[in-house]
Design an enzyme around this catalytic site. Structure first.
Site, PDB file in Angstrom:
ATOM      1  N   ASP A  29      11.157   7.290  82.399  1.00  0.00           N
ATOM      2  CA  ASP A  29      11.555   5.997  82.973  1.00  0.00           C
ATOM      3  C   ASP A  29      12.515   6.164  84.151  1.00  0.00           C
ATOM      4  O   ASP A  29      13.139   7.210  84.316  1.00  0.00           O
ATOM      5  CB  ASP A  29      12.296   5.163  81.903  1.00  0.00           C
ATOM      6  CG  ASP A  29      11.350   4.584  80.865  1.00  0.00           C
ATOM      7  OD1 ASP A  29      10.172   4.964  80.847  1.00  0.00           O
ATOM      8  OD2 ASP A  29      11.820   3.739  80.078  1.00  0.00           O
TER       9      ASP A  29
ATOM     10  N   HIS B  39      13.939  10.333  80.765  1.00  0.00           N
ATOM     11  CA  HIS B  39      14.216   9.789  82.103  1.00  0.00           C
ATOM     12  C   HIS B  39      14.003  10.872  83.156  1.00  0.00           C
ATOM     13  O   HIS B  39      14.556  11.964  83.014  1.00  0.00           O
ATOM     14  CB  HIS B  39      15.650   9.256  82.169  1.00  0.00           C
ATOM     15  CG  HIS B  39      15.860   8.041  81.313  1.00  0.00           C
ATOM     16  ND1 HIS B  39      16.143   8.129  79.966  1.00  0.00           N
ATOM     17  CD2 HIS B  39      15.778   6.724  81.618  1.00  0.00           C
ATOM     18  CE1 HIS B  39      16.242   6.898  79.483  1.00  0.00           C
ATOM     19  NE2 HIS B  39      16.026   6.028  80.464  1.00  0.00           N
TER      20      HIS B  39
HETATM   21 ZN   LIG Z   1      15.097   2.071  82.352  1.00  0.00          ZN
END
Ligand SMILES: [Zn+2]
Length: 260
Positions: A68, A212
């Protein structure tokens, strides 16, 4: 001494409840909701009729790596290099404002066989918005994706926060709304990569792993994480591959049927 049996029974129940997230691969919060158990009875706990994907097929040893908040000019290329070396394909949920700045990174993600999803336009809490505003957040991402020459095939809400309004807006785009089953990546750089093993232990068949591509320490630990997951016997799939696998199963979600 009958009370002693009750104490034992209560202790057993507490133990089962404690290990339930491990056993089911679901978060504690989700296990505590009545909605989850109703869906489970209906066989909709993997992907709901509204198109919310909670996890992939629990019978197949496949997990999905999802990244993400990117694309990030420093970390995303490093992560892509590692995934290429390891022969792993993943899913990247990009933020519109970053897609606007780094369209060439989105092109590279797609060119290397990974899937791309929308992670809102500006990473604000979508649950504070109206259906129209959420719809427009996705539209703005779609416009940028088209300009970059890539396709966004799924949606993940920032902070994994969603409600009926968000779900309605996402459904209008005919995209699955993708949640995650394994969280707990290190948020700050750590001296060792010990978190990788804790994290890999939480993975089950069909788990969707949240990472991430904006954290340099995640890129540092990624080869070790992939190794740890492979040691546990898992293979890797992108989110659309996972959805396709579910639609081949005995209870294809109506969302997918309407999509054909
Ligand atoms: Zn996010």
């Amino acid at each position: 001494m009958r009370w002693a049996y009750w104490v034992d029974a209560l202790l057993c129940l507490l133990l089962v409840c404690y290990f339930l997230p491990e056993l089911t691969g679901e978060s504690r919060e989700r296990l505590l909701s009545a909605e989850y158990w109703i869906q489970r009875m209906r066989g909709e706990h993997l992907m709901t009729r509204e198109g919310v994907l909670w996890r992939g097929d629990p019978r197949v040893p496949v997990v999905a790596l999802t990244f993400d908040d990117g694309p990030d000019p420093e970390t995303t290329p490093r992560i892509l290099d590692i995934l290429r070396q390891e022969g792993v394909r993943a899913t990247f949920f990009v933020v519109g404002t970053k897609l606007k700045r780094y369209p060439e990174l989105a092109r590279r993600i797609a060119a290397e066989g990974h899937a791309l999803g929308c992670h809102s336009y500006d990473h604000q809490r979508q649950t504070n918005l109206t259906e129209e505003q959420v719809w427009r957040q996705i539209r703005d991402c779609q416009v940028l994706a088209r300009r970059a020459g890539v396709q966004l095939v799924a949606y993940r809400p920032p902070y994994l926060e969603q409600n009926a309004t968000v779900r309605r807006a996402v459904q209008r785009w005919q995209m699955p709304l993708v949640m995650a089953t394994v969280l707990g990546e290190a948020e700050h750089p750590t001296r060792t990569h010990a978190w990788v093993y804790r994290y890999a232990r939480r993975a089950h068949n069909g788990s969707i792993l949240l990472l991430h591509d904006t954290y340099p320490h995640t890129a540092d630990a990624l080869p070790e994480l992939i190794r740890a997951l492979r040691q546990r016997g898992f293979e890797f799939a992108t989110v659309p591959e996972m959805v396709r696998q579910l639609s081949d199963g005995p209870h294809p979600p109506t969302f997918l049927r309407s999509h054909e």
